[in-house]
Design a protein around this motif. Structure first.
Motif, PDB file in Angstrom:
ATOM      1  N   LEU A 255       0.829  -1.198   0.000  1.00 59.13           N
ATOM      2  CA  LEU A 255       0.000   0.000   0.000  1.00 59.13           C
ATOM      3  C   LEU A 255       0.868   1.255   0.000  1.00 59.13           C
ATOM      4  O   LEU A 255       1.837   1.365   0.748  1.00 59.13           O
ATOM      5  N   ILE A 256       0.501   2.210  -0.825  1.00 60.57           N
ATOM      6  CA  ILE A 256       1.128   3.524  -0.853  1.00 60.57           C
ATOM      7  C   ILE A 256       0.060   4.529  -0.471  1.00 60.57           C
ATOM      8  O   ILE A 256      -0.861   4.800  -1.236  1.00 60.57           O
ATOM      9  N   GLN A 257       0.137   5.064   0.746  1.00 64.28           N
ATOM     10  CA  GLN A 257      -0.841   6.012   1.258  1.00 64.28           C
ATOM     11  C   GLN A 257      -2.254   5.422   1.220  1.00 64.28           C
ATOM     12  O   GLN A 257      -3.195   6.053   0.746  1.00 64.28           O
ATOM     13  N   GLY A 258      -2.409   4.176   1.679  1.00 64.86           N
ATOM     14  CA  GLY A 258      -3.730   3.561   1.744  1.00 64.86           C
ATOM     15  C   GLY A 258      -4.637   4.351   2.671  1.00 64.86           C
ATOM     16  O   GLY A 258      -4.270   4.677   3.791  1.00 64.86           O
ATOM     17  N   ARG A 259      -5.826   4.664   2.197  1.00 66.21           N
ATOM     18  CA  ARG A 259      -6.780   5.435   2.988  1.00 66.21           C
ATOM     19  C   ARG A 259      -8.176   5.225   2.439  1.00 66.21           C
ATOM     20  O   ARG A 259      -8.346   4.691   1.355  1.00 66.21           O
ATOM     21  N   THR A 260      -9.170   5.645   3.189  1.00 70.87           N
ATOM     22  CA  THR A 260     -10.549   5.509   2.732  1.00 70.87           C
ATOM     23  C   THR A 260     -10.983   6.766   1.995  1.00 70.87           C
ATOM     24  O   THR A 260     -10.487   7.865   2.238  1.00 70.87           O
ATOM     25  N   ASP A 261     -11.940   6.605   1.111  1.00 72.86           N
ATOM     26  CA  ASP A 261     -12.507   7.716   0.356  1.00 72.86           C
ATOM     27  C   ASP A 261     -13.890   7.281  -0.100  1.00 72.86           C
ATOM     28  O   ASP A 261     -14.347   6.179   0.230  1.00 72.86           O
ATOM     29  N   SER A 262     -14.573   8.120  -0.823  1.00 74.46           N
ATOM     30  CA  SER A 262     -15.864   7.738  -1.382  1.00 74.46           C
ATOM     31  C   SER A 262     -15.978   8.300  -2.785  1.00 74.46           C
ATOM     32  O   SER A 262     -15.474   9.389  -3.086  1.00 74.46           O
ATOM     33  N   VAL A 263     -16.621   7.539  -3.646  1.00 76.56           N
ATOM     34  CA  VAL A 263     -16.875   7.946  -5.024  1.00 76.56           C
ATOM     35  C   VAL A 263     -18.376   7.851  -5.257  1.00 76.56           C
ATOM     36  O   VAL A 263     -18.946   6.755  -5.201  1.00 76.56           O
ATOM     37  N   CYS A 264     -19.001   9.014  -5.467  1.00 76.94           N
ATOM     38  CA  CYS A 264     -20.456   9.050  -5.650  1.00 76.94           C
ATOM     39  C   CYS A 264     -21.175   8.358  -4.497  1.00 76.94           C
ATOM     40  O   CYS A 264     -22.155   7.611  -4.695  1.00 76.94           O
ATOM     41  N   GLY A 265     -20.663   8.569  -3.271  1.00 80.47           N
ATOM     42  CA  GLY A 265     -21.294   7.989  -2.105  1.00 80.47           C
ATOM     43  C   GLY A 265     -20.902   6.558  -1.814  1.00 80.47           C
ATOM     44  O   GLY A 265     -21.322   6.002  -0.795  1.00 80.47           O
ATOM     45  N   PRO A 267     -18.141   3.904  -0.592  1.00 78.47           N
ATOM     46  CA  PRO A 267     -16.835   3.874   0.076  1.00 78.47           C
ATOM     47  C   PRO A 267     -15.836   3.056  -0.718  1.00 78.47           C
ATOM     48  O   PRO A 267     -16.145   1.977  -1.222  1.00 78.47           O
ATOM     49  N   VAL A 268     -14.617   3.590  -0.856  1.00 78.62           N
ATOM     50  CA  VAL A 268     -13.531   2.901  -1.542  1.00 78.62           C
ATOM     51  C   VAL A 268     -12.274   3.026  -0.689  1.00 78.62           C
ATOM     52  O   VAL A 268     -12.178   3.890   0.181  1.00 78.62           O
ATOM     53  N   ILE A 269     -11.312   2.133  -0.922  1.00 81.62           N
ATOM     54  CA  ILE A 269     -10.037   2.150  -0.205  1.00 81.62           C
ATOM     55  C   ILE A 269      -8.924   2.303  -1.222  1.00 81.62           C
ATOM     56  O   ILE A 269      -8.813   1.506  -2.156  1.00 81.62           O
ATOM     57  N   SER A 270      -8.100   3.331  -1.061  1.00 82.62           N
ATOM     58  CA  SER A 270      -7.004   3.546  -2.003  1.00 82.62           C
ATOM     59  C   SER A 270      -5.887   2.554  -1.727  1.00 82.62           C
ATOM     60  O   SER A 270      -5.576   2.247  -0.579  1.00 82.62           O
ATOM     61  N   VAL A 271      -5.293   2.043  -2.797  1.00 85.37           N
ATOM     62  CA  VAL A 271      -4.154   1.141  -2.695  1.00 85.37           C
ATOM     63  C   VAL A 271      -2.863   1.892  -2.992  1.00 85.37           C
ATOM     64  O   VAL A 271      -1.830   1.649  -2.373  1.00 85.37           O
ATOM     65  N   CYS A 272      -2.922   2.831  -3.928  1.00 86.32           N
ATOM     66  CA  CYS A 272      -1.754   3.614  -4.303  1.00 86.32           C
ATOM     67  C   CYS A 272      -2.196   5.050  -4.529  1.00 86.32           C
ATOM     68  O   CYS A 272      -2.982   5.325  -5.439  1.00 86.32           O
ATOM     69  N   GLU A 273      -1.710   5.974  -3.700  1.00 86.98           N
ATOM     70  CA  GLU A 273      -2.157   7.362  -3.771  1.00 86.98           C
ATOM     71  C   GLU A 273      -0.997   8.269  -3.384  1.00 86.98           C
ATOM     72  O   GLU A 273      -0.066   7.860  -2.684  1.00 86.98           O
ATOM     73  N   THR A 274      -1.031   9.510  -3.853  1.00 80.50           N
ATOM     74  CA  THR A 274      -0.027  10.489  -3.466  1.00 80.50           C
ATOM     75  C   THR A 274      -0.311  10.973  -2.048  1.00 80.50           C
ATOM     76  O   THR A 274      -1.478  11.090  -1.655  1.00 80.50           O
ATOM     77  N   PRO A 275       0.719  11.252  -1.263  1.00 82.13           N
ATOM     78  CA  PRO A 275       0.472  11.794   0.079  1.00 82.13           C
ATOM     79  C   PRO A 275       0.088  13.263   0.066  1.00 82.13           C
ATOM     80  O   PRO A 275      -0.328  13.787   1.088  1.00 82.13           O
ATOM     81  N   PHE A 276       0.217  13.925  -1.083  1.00 80.28           N
ATOM     82  CA  PHE A 276       0.029  15.370  -1.141  1.00 80.28           C
ATOM     83  C   PHE A 276      -1.343  15.737  -1.683  1.00 80.28           C
ATOM     84  O   PHE A 276      -1.481  16.331  -2.760  1.00 80.28           O
ATOM     85  N   ARG A 277      -2.376  15.351  -0.924  1.00 85.24           N
ATOM     86  CA  ARG A 277      -3.744  15.726  -1.223  1.00 85.24           C
ATOM     87  C   ARG A 277      -4.231  16.717  -0.177  1.00 85.24           C
ATOM     88  O   ARG A 277      -3.870  16.625   0.996  1.00 85.24           O
ATOM     89  N   GLY A 278      -5.064  17.665  -0.581  1.00 86.11           N
ATOM     90  CA  GLY A 278      -5.668  18.588   0.371  1.00 86.11           C
ATOM     91  C   GLY A 278      -4.645  19.460   1.076  1.00 86.11           C
ATOM     92  O   GLY A 278      -3.716  19.998   0.474  1.00 86.11           O
ATOM     93  N   HIS A 279      -4.800  19.571   2.423  1.00 88.73           N
ATOM     94  CA  HIS A 279      -3.937  20.474   3.184  1.00 88.73           C
ATOM     95  C   HIS A 279      -2.487  20.018   3.170  1.00 88.73           C
ATOM     96  O   HIS A 279      -1.572  20.840   3.268  1.00 88.73           O
ATOM     97  N   ALA A 280      -2.229  18.703   3.029  1.00 87.40           N
ATOM     98  CA  ALA A 280      -0.854  18.219   2.973  1.00 87.40           C
ATOM     99  C   ALA A 280      -0.148  18.765   1.732  1.00 87.40           C
ATOM    100  O   ALA A 280       1.028  19.147   1.787  1.00 87.40           O
ATOM    101  N   GLY A 281      -0.866  18.810   0.604  1.00 87.24           N
ATOM    102  CA  GLY A 281      -0.291  19.367  -0.610  1.00 87.24           C
ATOM    103  C   GLY A 281       0.003  20.852  -0.474  1.00 87.24           C
ATOM    104  O   GLY A 281       1.025  21.347  -0.960  1.00 87.24           O
ATOM    105  N   LEU A 282      -0.899  21.579   0.193  1.00 84.36           N
ATOM    106  CA  LEU A 282      -0.677  23.009   0.410  1.00 84.36           C
ATOM    107  C   LEU A 282       0.539  23.250   1.305  1.00 84.36           C
ATOM    108  O   LEU A 282       1.343  24.153   1.046  1.00 84.36           O
ATOM    109  N   MET A 283       0.663  22.438   2.348  1.00 83.93           N
ATOM    110  CA  MET A 283       1.819  22.573   3.243  1.00 83.93           C
ATOM    111  C   MET A 283       3.121  22.295   2.500  1.00 83.93           C
ATOM    112  O   MET A 283       4.109  23.016   2.657  1.00 83.93           O
ATOM    113  N   LYS A 284       3.105  21.253   1.690  1.00 83.78           N
ATOM    114  CA  LYS A 284       4.307  20.888   0.944  1.00 83.78           C
ATOM    115  C   LYS A 284       4.695  21.999  -0.026  1.00 83.78           C
ATOM    116  O   LYS A 284       5.868  22.398  -0.091  1.00 83.78           O
ATOM    117  N   ARG A 285       3.731  22.522  -0.765  1.00 85.81           N
ATOM    118  CA  ARG A 285       4.025  23.570  -1.748  1.00 85.81           C
ATOM    119  C   ARG A 285       4.462  24.864  -1.064  1.00 85.81           C
ATOM    120  O   ARG A 285       5.403  25.528  -1.518  1.00 85.81           O
TER     121      ARG A 285
END
Length: 474
Positions: A255-265, A267-285
């Protein structure tokens, strides 16, 4: 936190990868660790203010609130080795202290504060935090016992991930969980790895056993292909009060940044995702922009001197431009001071080797000290690169290795960096074998899994130290 929607009683999906929070550490200890460092930073300040001034003034109260907010939540470190605790604590406090001092300078209040309090706080706060971590380690077993008798747990399905979870449950000194045994439909002879765990029965026996023996936690480690059996078991468990957690076999994968999310309501579980989503991406930039602009400003005289020396030292351009793969595998142009007599950027590129005749005299010094990489801070300001991230390889090298190394292209889920986790762990310079490149990729993926601002600062610190004593670059 989203609760699992498919089956009543199924535990939070966000806890799947950890096998539930309680599988590793009690909730009480997690809460204590979250406030330990912030609280000690504030209390150490108050003690110093009382010693030197006798009373807390509004400016100190504001400083206390800022310090607590920046330090909260503290990183769980009960299971970390002592040297890691020291490094994490000192690095975290250095970051907080730098932000507070910068805020004081920007607002003009720093000069109004007593210098003895500030100077002593810089060492007294981390010392207090380290002492607090030591005390918590001594008190942790007693705190776990204060919560009552350990929770009784069973694992259903002792496959690879089930055995891993069972090992963690039994080896954790702070879990507050007693593993009773496991259930599986396969014969006991097929579980050669499970001799230390008791086989309690088959899947059809779980519900009755749970009710009879007052089991509070059930971890389902069954293959995805067993969905009918899982549903049947969950229906049987509706007549119990046990908490049920699902440990699906997909977690056998990397797993790379495994986490839960939802698509059109849904629930899905990410297997491979970037860590720089949302506020983490803003902090990094934001950190990239601030640090790269500051570095370019401070080093501008040095940059001009190097540019002049490169121009006068040998024929050719001052800046060497090469195509590399950036975010999402898109081609970018990376800048470096020219350090060789050639500027290769074709379908076949030879990496620099020790005593390479193509390297100029000045270029050898620039490469050894990594000064040839300084123009890449412009790439960072442009948004093509980051200060810390997987090092970008030439397009020709990427195309060669992507077919030989599993998960090679996952390193492009983030922007490439001027320095990286692999470089400070011995993979700087030429990768003259497949094993070396595999090692570099392994560290790159580890960075993606565990990214934090603290990790970035730690890598930057180690990079600065490395360039003065490393002989791997040539």
């Amino acid at each position: 936190m989203r609760e699992a929607e498919s089956f009543p009683g199924l535990g939070s999906i966000a806890e799947l990868r950890r096998g539930a929070t309680a599988a590793n550490e009690s909730r009480l200890l997690l809460a204590v660790e979250a406030v330990l460092e912030p609280l000690l930073a504030v209390l150490s300040l108050w003690l110093l203010v009382w010693l030197f001034q006798g009373a807390l003034t509004p400016v100190w109260l504001v400083t206390s609130v800022l310090a607590f907010a920046l330090a909260y939540p503290g990183r769980p470190q009960l299971r970390a080795p002592a040297h890691k605790v020291v490094a994490n604590t000192l690095l975290g406090w250095s970051w907080i202290a730098a932000l507070l001092l910068a805020t004081g300078l920007a607002t003009g209040h720093l000069g109004e504060l007593p210098r003895p309090v500030i100077m002593n706080w810089l060492w007294f706060a981390p010392a207090s935090q380290l002492l607090g971590h030591w005390a918590l380690r001594k008190a942790a077993p007693h705190l776990v016992r204060l919560q009552g008798p350990p929770l009784r747990a069973v694992v259903v399905g002792l496959n690879e991930q089930g055995a891993s979870l069972a090992d963690r449950l039994t080896s954790s000194a702070y879990a507050g969980i007693e593993l009773v045994g496991y259930f599986d439909d396969r014969g006991d002879g097929r579980h050669h790895r499970s001799g230390r765990y008791k086989l309690l029965g088959r899947l059809t026996d779980v519900a009755a056993f749970v009710k009879t023996h007052r089991v509070q936690l059930i971890y389902l480690s069954l293959p995805m292909a067993s969905q009918p059996r899982i549903k049947e078991l969950l229906d049987a468990l509706k007549d119990t009060t046990a908490s049920v957690y699902f440990v699906p076999d997909m977690f056998v994968t990397d797993l790379i940044q495994g986490r839960t999310d939802s698509v059109c309501g849904m629930p899905v579980i990410s297997v491979c995702e970037t860590p720089f989503r949302g506020h983490a991406g803003l902090m990094k930039r934001a950190s990239d922009i601030v640090l790269s602009a500051l570095i370019l400003l401070l080093l501008s005289p040095l940059l001009l001197a190097i540019a002049a020396a490169v121009k006068l030292g040998s024929p050719g351009p001052v800046i060497f431009r090469q195509r590399r793969y950036g975010l999402d595998g898109q081609e970018i142009v990376v800048y470096k001071f020219r350090s060789m007599t050639v500027t290769e950027d074709g379908s076949s590129i030879q990496q620099a080797r020790r005593n390479d005749q193509r390297v100029t005299r000045l270029g050898a010094f620039l490469r050894r000290t990594s000064m040839d990489e300084l123009p890449q801070f412009i790439n960072v300001l442009q948004g093509r690169m980051s200060i810390v991230g997987p090092r970008p390889h030439a397009v020709a090298h990427n195309e060669f290795y992507r077919s030989l190394i599993k998960s090679y292209m996952i390193r492009h889920k983030v922007k490439p960096g001027i320095t990286g986790w692999a470089q400070v762990n011995g993979y700087r310079g030429e990768t003259d074998s497949l094993e070396k490149m595999e090692g570099r990729v392994r560290y790159d993926l580890d960075y993606l899994r565990n990214w934090s601002i603290r990790l970035d600062l730690y890598i930057i610190f180690r990079t600065v130290r490395l360039v003065f004593r490393d002989s791997a670059a040539y």
